[in-house]
Write an enzyme that holds these catalytic residues in place. Sequence first.
Site, PDB file in Angstrom:
ATOM      1  N   GLU A   1       0.683   4.551   2.515  1.00 17.38           N
ATOM      2  CA  GLU A   1      -0.573   5.338   2.865  1.00 17.38           C
ATOM      3  C   GLU A   1      -0.851   5.612   4.369  1.00 17.38           C
ATOM      4  O   GLU A   1      -0.991   6.459   4.943  1.00 17.38           O
ATOM      5  CB  GLU A   1      -1.641   4.616   2.385  1.00 17.38           C
ATOM      6  CG  GLU A   1      -3.127   5.095   2.833  1.00 17.38           C
ATOM      7  CD  GLU A   1      -4.169   4.093   2.602  1.00 17.38           C
ATOM      8  OE1 GLU A   1      -5.452   4.423   2.939  1.00 17.38           O
ATOM      9  OE2 GLU A   1      -3.933   3.254   1.589  1.00 17.38           O
TER      10      GLU A   1
ATOM     11  N   HIS B   1      -7.229  -4.125   4.978  1.00 14.77           N
ATOM     12  CA  HIS B   1      -7.026  -2.847   4.376  1.00 14.77           C
ATOM     13  C   HIS B   1      -6.204  -3.366   2.996  1.00 14.77           C
ATOM     14  O   HIS B   1      -6.564  -2.912   1.848  1.00 14.77           O
ATOM     15  CB  HIS B   1      -6.180  -1.798   5.148  1.00 14.77           C
ATOM     16  CG  HIS B   1      -6.351  -0.547   4.641  1.00 14.77           C
ATOM     17  ND1 HIS B   1      -5.062   0.288   4.810  1.00 14.77           N
ATOM     18  CD2 HIS B   1      -6.505  -0.042   3.263  1.00 14.77           C
ATOM     19  CE1 HIS B   1      -5.263   1.407   4.102  1.00 14.77           C
ATOM     20  NE2 HIS B   1      -6.189   1.168   3.058  1.00 14.77           N
TER      21      HIS B   1
ATOM     22  N   GLU C   1      -8.189  -5.271   0.842  1.00 22.20           N
ATOM     23  CA  GLU C   1      -9.316  -4.633  -0.007  1.00 22.20           C
ATOM     24  C   GLU C   1      -8.360  -4.138  -1.114  1.00 22.20           C
ATOM     25  O   GLU C   1      -9.073  -4.026  -2.342  1.00 22.20           O
ATOM     26  CB  GLU C   1      -9.736  -3.241   0.847  1.00 22.20           C
ATOM     27  CG  GLU C   1     -10.383  -2.280   0.122  1.00 22.20           C
ATOM     28  CD  GLU C   1      -9.959  -0.885   0.610  1.00 22.20           C
ATOM     29  OE1 GLU C   1      -9.653   0.003  -0.297  1.00 22.20           O
ATOM     30  OE2 GLU C   1      -9.828  -0.601   1.709  1.00 22.20           O
ATOM     31  N   HIS C   2      -7.306  -3.514  -1.101  1.00 19.25           N
ATOM     32  CA  HIS C   2      -6.420  -3.242  -2.216  1.00 19.25           C
ATOM     33  C   HIS C   2      -6.179  -4.357  -3.170  1.00 19.25           C
ATOM     34  O   HIS C   2      -6.149  -4.251  -4.441  1.00 19.25           O
ATOM     35  CB  HIS C   2      -5.079  -2.764  -1.850  1.00 19.25           C
ATOM     36  CG  HIS C   2      -5.122  -1.204  -1.327  1.00 19.25           C
ATOM     37  ND1 HIS C   2      -4.454  -0.265  -1.811  1.00 19.25           N
ATOM     38  CD2 HIS C   2      -5.971  -0.850  -0.395  1.00 19.25           C
ATOM     39  CE1 HIS C   2      -4.893   1.077  -1.120  1.00 19.25           C
ATOM     40  NE2 HIS C   2      -5.388   0.665  -0.186  1.00 19.25           N
TER      41      HIS C   2
END
Length: 1053
Positions: free
Chosen positions: A204, A103, A106-107
């Site tokens: 998040e 994750h 991905e950012h």
Amino acid sequence: MQQLMQASNGLSLGKSSFQGHNPSWRFRSTPATERALQYQAGQKIHGFTVKEVVDVPDLFLTAVKLTHDNTGAQYLHAARDDKNNLFSVQLRTTPMDNTGVPHILEHTVLCGSEKYPCRDPFFKMLNRSLSTFMNAFTASDFTMYPFSTQNGKDFQNLLSVYLDAVFFPCLGELDFRQEGWRLENENPTDPSSPLVFKGVVFNEMKGAFSDNEQVYAQHLQNKLYPDHTYGVVSGGEPLAIPDLSWEQLKHFHATHYHPSNARFFTYGDLPLEQHLKQIHEEALSKFERTEPDTAVPNQVHWDRPREDHVTCSPDVMAPDAAKQNTLCMSYLLGDITDTFEGFTLSLMSSLMISGPNAPFYKALIEPKIGTDFSSVVGYDGSTKEASFSIGLQGMAEEDTEKVKQIIIQTFDEIIANGFEEERIEALLHKIEIQMKHQSTSFGLSLASYIASCWNHDGDPVQLLKICDSVTQFRQALKDNPRFLQEKVVHYFKDNTHRLTLSMSPDEAYLEKQVKAEEEKLQKKIQALSESDKKDIYEKGLELLSIQSKTQDASCLPALNVSDIEPTIAVTHVEMGTAGGVPVQYCEQPTNGMVYFRAMCSLNSLPEDLKLYVPLFCSVITKMGCGGLDYRQQDQQIELKTGGMSISTSVNPDYSNMDMYEQGVLLSSSCLERNLPDMFHLWSDIFNSPHFDDVERLRVLVMMSAQELANGISNSGHMYAMTRAARNLTPTGELQETFGGMEQVRGGSQTMLPEGLQAKKKNLRYLVYLEYQVKFMKRVAEMPDLTQVLRTLPRIKRHILNPLNMRCAVNATPQKMSNAAGQLDNLMCNVSSNKKDRKPVQSNITEISTPTLRLCLIIPTQEPNFKPCQMKTFFPMPFPINFVSECIRTVPFTHEDCASLNILARMMTSKYLHGEIREKGGAYGGGARMGGGLFTFYSYRDPNTVQTLSAFRKGVDWAISGQFTQQDINEAKLSVFSAVDSPVAPSDKGMGRFLSGITDELKQAHRERLFAVTDKNIVDVAGRYLGIGQRTCGVAILGPENDIIKKDPSWVVK
């Protein structure tokens, strides 16, 4: 970016369904499909070899499968006559710990690459393109990077940026610290301020795990598949994220982000050869084949069932505070690469749980043991081996054993009795509807639909042959009438790999989380030397310095304003009447579907009934009608329509801030052959709805109340925006009253933060509104609902009245006259209702244009309305905040509206994104203009007062004119990408029908957008948003806040 807990797969008709797909813009072979059919297996094209070419007439496309010669990268092209072209690359990403490495990666890959070394090229491209979609998703076992656009040049630009980001990212340490996690001084410029955890993904995931439904779903997956990658949190467990190092991130990229581990998908009408050439030359030619060690082994099957228990935060909005437990039984099923088995299990899941005729609905929901099915329910094909889950939420702890027994008994009853043939036919009819209905994002839906199966080396083309699966399913039933019962025995009765997971609220849950985070923080701090602390301070200053610099994005490709079409495509409509009711007819290539809407005015409804309108809308199509009880009604709706719904509608007037239309919107669709049946169902709902079953009403109320209570943690920004607007326009309070459960597909998608758009497939976004939630909670707690039941016929007499109605029909030219005749019959059948109420004719507005002779709008005007300012804080059990400030400005047709639109987009990308996300660590934030309101927002934000200050400074930035002509041009591109987003045939003409906004008005607004100058922007920023000029409202949802509590200017709820 969006972390997908359960990326959908399989043709599922439950919560993970193949819905809204767009199988055809045409009815015969098209140039795109014909061109693709010319390819031959074995043909070499730009470093790729064609493996298979398959005509898929079910979906009006040609599938071309290829493999890259050097790297072994897999490629699927779906050629189709759709100009909204899509690209996607997905990598199999299989983490083995909870640090959230896929994750965070991905950012981070989107923060700059070799060819495009500027900071944040992904967000910058949002403003340099006419993309219809740009995002990235992290699922449990893959990461996907999709985009779509209608412009060929734009496609090549975006493809270049995406390829470089995925395969050649910079992965700088400061980007990792910004996007993932970092230790930093609370005030980066003050070395004496305390050290705290910061980071976009860190915040998040803190927000994601404030949602009890997500907490439960994550635990369920981790515990059902404990042995490999599904046993960890791919998105990152907040307290494990700070264990990830920058070196580990780079290593994960090196081992997972390689073409040999990649699957490429393209879709649309652009030529395949150009895609292959660009992908080979810009990326794949620079790699050699490897053997990636990313395969997911099958979970070892248990020899006996297991039980487990987890805790969660208490829900202050639960319909019944004493009933907050969840219990679910989850079963491990078969491998998802067996396409037909997945199809069968998905259908079987729907037969068992969907609607009031389903066995588990009867056994679990109707006895009112709980408020609704558990948050995870039905077939889930997002993991290598699928699962099926069944259970309840909103139940008492003492009912645990009872629920377990009911589940086991219900399986036994299904094995004994099977399923009614009519219910099976209703489900197969639903598949036919889903294949014919056309959405605007078919390419994206297709990419998502095939992702999981393809990820584990299943055949994606086989998945697309839906009619083959239907034929095979029918034959299997014909050959063996007990086909489905035997599946139930095999997968459920005899299956020892079963997890029973219970969840209960813990009053100290949040306190324990805060304590655990503080302990983790102190442990990190105690390990630091003075030199380390100095290094942290210096890195914090370095990051702040980079974040504060104006970035040179000239290396990025861009479209020009001249690439935007100067005029809109005109949508032709014809006006007529049916039984005296105005009707808008819009001929469209609807692929054999008919779409019906009716708007019914609420002007004559007494004030004391208005709070009951959302309840009326949610139950009126589910209580029975005419000669049908509610079970029979549901069956007929499933058999004969694509769904029937009624929802509240509040439309601000496009030219007057103090006028609006209040009503309810009726919506339904059907196959052309079922048009008489659909209108007959509406006739029965108008003439003889059933309002006599108190217990049925109680079940529906409990489910609605639970659904509302579950919505806030994912949609707090929407609540905050709506609450902030409450006292600024006459529509504000009414929207709060009515908007308890608004579905984005109904038209409120503009409320979604830009850059945070989730896939619309199967997704429902809830506007969690105080009045409606509290009202539904109160109704759910009433011991006697007789009084509530008595209000429903009163509302019906006012609303379902042809004199206060206008209709719209979208259908093919060949069927329009038939549809008009059927609608005329419907209006004649319900005309007896005209006697019930006097018509509301006092405020009829007629809009005359060459193509529109009459559009009946029945507005409400409040000339004495006085906007007032209010700041409201809602303490909520979240570790993060949702912040909004809303300012009253001008309506759609005002000359300044276009300038405010451009300002909102420019301020978001050029100022607020840097302040709120990059520096502040929020998941998202920005500004939008719409409905006469200029709205600031933040999403999953660790800050409150700092964010409000960023909103103010954004206005100062605009007033000072610190932007360039290039900034304005980019904002225009971004605004036009939304203005010109594709519209499905089912929705053509709906803007005109719902709000009276004609093509002429849209074109005038378009020309004003083109004409916006720097002077216009500075002018409107000062006149509407400047201190002393603005009328604003503020709302924050978040954890307890002492600063706000001590400030008398805030209303604390």
